[in-house]
Structure formats: C-alpha cells, structure tokens
Scaffold this motif. Structure first.
Motif, PDB file in Angstrom:
ATOM      1  N   ALA A  30       3.794   7.426  13.764  1.00 33.46           N
ATOM      2  CA  ALA A  30       3.530   7.534  15.199  1.00 33.46           C
ATOM      3  C   ALA A  30       4.240   8.746  15.797  1.00 33.46           C
ATOM      4  N   LEU A  31       5.473   9.001  15.377  1.00 32.31           N
ATOM      5  CA  LEU A  31       6.198  10.178  15.865  1.00 32.31           C
ATOM      6  C   LEU A  31       5.524  11.470  15.417  1.00 32.31           C
ATOM      7  N   GLU A  32       5.004  11.485  14.209  1.00 33.78           N
ATOM      8  CA  GLU A  32       4.279  12.670  13.723  1.00 33.78           C
ATOM      9  C   GLU A  32       3.041  12.930  14.567  1.00 33.78           C
ATOM     10  N   ARG A  33       2.322  11.858  14.929  1.00 34.25           N
ATOM     11  CA  ARG A  33       1.139  12.019  15.778  1.00 34.25           C
ATOM     12  C   ARG A  33       1.540  12.591  17.144  1.00 34.25           C
ATOM     13  N   ALA A  34       2.692  12.145  17.659  1.00 34.06           N
ATOM     14  CA  ALA A  34       3.173  12.669  18.940  1.00 34.06           C
ATOM     15  C   ALA A  34       3.494  14.156  18.829  1.00 34.06           C
ATOM     16  N   ARG A  35       4.121  14.561  17.741  1.00 35.77           N
ATOM     17  CA  ARG A  35       4.447  15.973  17.537  1.00 35.77           C
ATOM     18  C   ARG A  35       3.186  16.824  17.445  1.00 35.77           C
ATOM     19  N   ASP A  36       2.085  16.208  16.997  1.00 37.35           N
ATOM     20  CA  ASP A  36       0.814  16.917  16.892  1.00 37.35           C
ATOM     21  C   ASP A  36       0.035  16.924  18.201  1.00 37.35           C
ATOM     22  N   GLY A  37       0.624  16.324  19.252  1.00 35.36           N
ATOM     23  CA  GLY A  37      -0.026  16.367  20.555  1.00 35.36           C
ATOM     24  C   GLY A  37      -0.555  15.049  21.071  1.00 35.36           C
ATOM     25  N   GLU A  38      -0.502  14.013  20.251  1.00 29.94           N
ATOM     26  CA  GLU A  38      -0.972  12.696  20.683  1.00 29.94           C
ATOM     27  C   GLU A  38      -0.070  12.160  21.788  1.00 29.94           C
ATOM     28  N   ALA A  39      -0.685  11.650  22.881  1.00 29.06           N
ATOM     29  CA  ALA A  39       0.089  11.131  24.007  1.00 29.06           C
ATOM     30  C   ALA A  39       0.210   9.612  23.986  1.00 29.06           C
ATOM     31  N   GLY A  40      -0.754   8.921  23.375  1.00 33.29           N
ATOM     32  CA  GLY A  40      -0.753   7.471  23.374  1.00 33.29           C
ATOM     33  C   GLY A  40      -1.398   6.922  24.640  1.00 33.29           C
ATOM     34  N   PRO A  41      -1.480   5.611  24.746  1.00 35.06           N
ATOM     35  CA  PRO A  41      -0.936   4.607  23.819  1.00 35.06           C
ATOM     36  C   PRO A  41      -1.760   4.488  22.533  1.00 35.06           C
ATOM     37  N   LEU A  42      -1.071   4.602  21.415  1.00 36.16           N
ATOM     38  CA  LEU A  42      -1.682   4.549  20.102  1.00 36.16           C
ATOM     39  C   LEU A  42      -0.898   3.600  19.207  1.00 36.16           C
ATOM     40  N   TRP A  43      -1.598   2.639  18.620  1.00 38.94           N
ATOM     41  CA  TRP A  43      -1.007   1.728  17.642  1.00 38.94           C
ATOM     42  C   TRP A  43      -1.199   2.274  16.231  1.00 38.94           C
ATOM     43  N   VAL A  44      -0.145   2.213  15.432  1.00 38.83           N
ATOM     44  CA  VAL A  44      -0.202   2.576  14.022  1.00 38.83           C
ATOM     45  C   VAL A  44       0.207   1.339  13.220  1.00 38.83           C
ATOM     46  N   VAL A  45      -0.667   0.899  12.341  1.00 41.79           N
ATOM     47  CA  VAL A  45      -0.429  -0.311  11.542  1.00 41.79           C
ATOM     48  C   VAL A  45      -0.575   0.035  10.067  1.00 41.79           C
ATOM     49  N   ALA A  46       0.244  -0.568   9.240  1.00 43.98           N
ATOM     50  CA  ALA A  46       0.155  -0.372   7.790  1.00 43.98           C
ATOM     51  C   ALA A  46       0.122  -1.726   7.083  1.00 43.98           C
ATOM     52  N   HIS A  47      -0.818  -1.864   6.148  1.00 45.16           N
ATOM     53  CA  HIS A  47      -0.832  -3.063   5.308  1.00 45.16           C
ATOM     54  C   HIS A  47       0.406  -3.107   4.421  1.00 45.16           C
ATOM     55  N   ARG A  48       0.881  -1.906   4.057  1.00 44.03           N
ATOM     56  CA  ARG A  48       2.066  -1.808   3.194  1.00 44.03           C
ATOM     57  C   ARG A  48       2.942  -0.669   3.705  1.00 44.03           C
ATOM     58  N   GLN A  49       4.226  -0.954   3.881  1.00 40.14           N
ATOM     59  CA  GLN A  49       5.182   0.061   4.328  1.00 40.14           C
ATOM     60  C   GLN A  49       6.255   0.205   3.263  1.00 40.14           C
ATOM     61  N   THR A  50       6.476   1.444   2.793  1.00 39.47           N
ATOM     62  CA  THR A  50       7.360   1.649   1.650  1.00 39.47           C
ATOM     63  C   THR A  50       8.760   2.118   2.020  1.00 39.47           C
ATOM     64  N   SER A  51       8.929   2.666   3.225  1.00 42.97           N
ATOM     65  CA  SER A  51      10.250   3.197   3.614  1.00 42.97           C
ATOM     66  C   SER A  51      10.571   2.821   5.051  1.00 42.97           C
ATOM     67  N   GLY A  52      10.392   1.545   5.362  1.00 37.63           N
ATOM     68  CA  GLY A  52      10.666   1.080   6.714  1.00 37.63           C
ATOM     69  C   GLY A  52      12.141   1.188   7.035  1.00 37.63           C
ATOM     70  N   ARG A  53      12.436   1.291   8.325  1.00 33.95           N
ATOM     71  CA  ARG A  53      13.830   1.401   8.736  1.00 33.95           C
ATOM     72  C   ARG A  53      14.078   0.549   9.970  1.00 33.95           C
ATOM     73  N   GLY A  54      15.322   0.111  10.083  1.00 30.52           N
ATOM     74  CA  GLY A  54      15.749  -0.628  11.260  1.00 30.52           C
ATOM     75  C   GLY A  54      16.738   0.204  12.044  1.00 30.52           C
ATOM     76  N   ARG A  55      17.507  -0.464  12.895  1.00 30.84           N
ATOM     77  CA  ARG A  55      18.487   0.248  13.709  1.00 30.84           C
ATOM     78  C   ARG A  55      19.631   0.777  12.850  1.00 30.84           C
ATOM     79  N   ARG A  56      20.248   1.878  13.322  1.00 26.41           N
ATOM     80  CA  ARG A  56      21.410   2.503  12.683  1.00 26.41           C
ATOM     81  C   ARG A  56      21.142   2.881  11.233  1.00 26.41           C
ATOM     82  N   GLY A  57      19.875   3.215  10.926  1.00 24.02           N
ATOM     83  CA  GLY A  57      19.528   3.686   9.597  1.00 24.02           C
ATOM     84  C   GLY A  57      19.369   2.615   8.545  1.00 24.02           C
ATOM     85  N   ASN A  58      19.441   1.336   8.931  1.00 22.66           N
ATOM     86  CA  ASN A  58      19.246   0.261   7.962  1.00 22.66           C
ATOM     87  C   ASN A  58      17.791   0.211   7.503  1.00 22.66           C
TER      88      ASN A  58
END
Length: 259
Positions: A30-58
C-alpha cells in the motif's frame, strides 16, 4: 475469483480493492502504491503474506485462512496532529466487523490489539509517510487470526476457529470495509474523535485495573484510567499522580504486576 469483495458502504464511498495471491507485506504494498501516486482509499489484501510486521519492527505471522489487509487512507486535508487517532478508527471498525460476524467477548487493548478472553485475536498497524512533494499518506494494517493462531509467542494467541466461529476471512473482510467507512464518518477528519474515543473506551481491556507500560528503559505502572483526547494512555499511580503514555509495551492484570 479471489473471494474478497468490498462492502456496499465501501463501494459507495469510492473504495477500491487490489487482491494478491502472495505479498511480502500488505502495508508495504500500500505504501508503494502511495509513492507511485495513489491517493486512496485503496484496500490491499493478500491470501498469503510472507514478511508481515507489527509495531516496533516485530514480525506478524500470517497463516493460511487468516485475514491480512491494509487500507491506504487519504489524509491531505487532515490536521497532522490528529492523524495518529486513525488507529482508533481502525480498532472501532474492526470491532464492529467482529460483532457483525457474531463474535462476542472481544476487547480492545491499547494501542493496537484486539483480545478474546485475554488472548490476542488481531493486531493493527498504523504507518504514516511524507512523500515527494510533501504529500502525506497513512496505511491502516489489519491482521486477524481467523483460521489459525500462531504458536511459540511470548503471549497467548487465539483465532476465530478456536472460538468456534466459522466466519471466513473473505466474509469478515466485507464487514471490515463497511465498519471502517462507518467509523471514519464518525471520526470526520479528526473532528469527531471524541465520539470514536467513547466507542473505544466502551470496549477497552483492563480499564480501571492495574497496567504496566514499558517504553525503552522507562516503566510506568498504575491504574489504567482512560485514554485522553489525543489517544494517549492515562495511568494513575498510587499517589494519585497521572501520567500520559504515547507508546509502549502494555501489560494488563496479573501480567502487569509481574512485568
């Protein structure tokens, strides 16, 4: 067919949806889409996420059948000081989705978790970025344990299947998209945060009980009194002193006294 779709309120409000079989992180996409000019609101969904992150880099484990989604939200006309309160919009919207799916006994743990019987059911991640030309963007990330709960964590976790709810991630997502629209209308670019705050406090975990917050080398312990008008945790110590906490690792109840 991806199986994922937007709710009626989200479609009427102009939300759009990108669904991926696999992504490193829906927030990153979603951040990459914003850098490319996307303003939103845009939902990004993945059936599988391989490098998810939480707060404070967890890291955030995304197991098959769970919900992993991020919403790029337009904030150009929002006071930067109130943008962080969108995290409470995310929590209130997800709580509405869970209740709509018949899930009871869930609470909000400050600042970004949803608990079921004291175990983590979902996590939220709000990320903001200033882009080229001074444009600003915010992404609300949602990770909900629908079909499975990760193991080997330093805290208890659960999932909707363990709670005997047969809701699919795709069905919960529809409710989530509409829940966010409803909460965002109440929030009204930050002008209505007082009402979002009331909704959040009504579902707060540990309100009126002992809480410990660890921020770096600083440890604050006392009674969880409320959240203030900026969304900060208000802790009252034994001598009556009140301290506000902007961020930190929160421990409730018996975990608080042992922390």
């Amino acid at each position: 067919m991806s199986g994922y779709r937007l709710g009626a309120l989200a479609r009427a409000d102009g939300h759009r949806l990108h669904v991926h079989d696999s992504l490193g992180s829906t927030n990153t996409e979603a951040l990459e889409r914003a850098r490319d000019g996307e303003a939103g609101p845009l939902w990004v969904v993945a059936h599988r996420q391989t490098s998810g992150r939480g707060r404070r880099g967890n890291g955030w484990a995304s197991l098959p059948g769970n919900l992993t989604a991020s919403l790029l939200w337009p904030v150009q006309d929002v006071d930067p000081a109130v943008v962080p309160t969108l995290g409470f919009v995310a929590g209130v919207g997800l709580m509405a989705a869970l209740r709509g799916a018949g899930v009871g006994g869930v609470t909000l743990k400050w600042p970004n978790d949803i608990l079921a019987s004291g175990a983590k059911l979902a996590g939220l991640l709000l990320e903001a970025e200033t882009l080229a030309g001074g444009r600003r963007c915010v992404v609300m990330g949602f990770g909900v344990n629908v079909a499975a709960a990760p193991e080997g964590l330093p805290y208890p976790a659960t999932c909707l299947r363990q709670l005997r709810h047969a809701t699919r991630a795709e069905d919960l997502f529809v409710r989530l998209t509409d829940g966010i629209v409803d909460a965002a209308r109440v929030w009204d670019r930050g002008r209505g945060f007082v009402r979002i705050r009331e909704r959040w406090i009504a579902d707060a975990a540990g309100l009126g009980a002992t809480v410990t917050v660890q921020t770096g080398d600083t440890r604050v312990q006392g009674i969880f009194e409320t959240i203030d008008g900026a969304g900060r945790l208000v802790v009252r110590s034994e001598d009556g002193t009140r301290r506000t906490v902007t961020a930190g690792e929160v421990h409730l109840g018996t975990a608080a006294t042992a922390a």
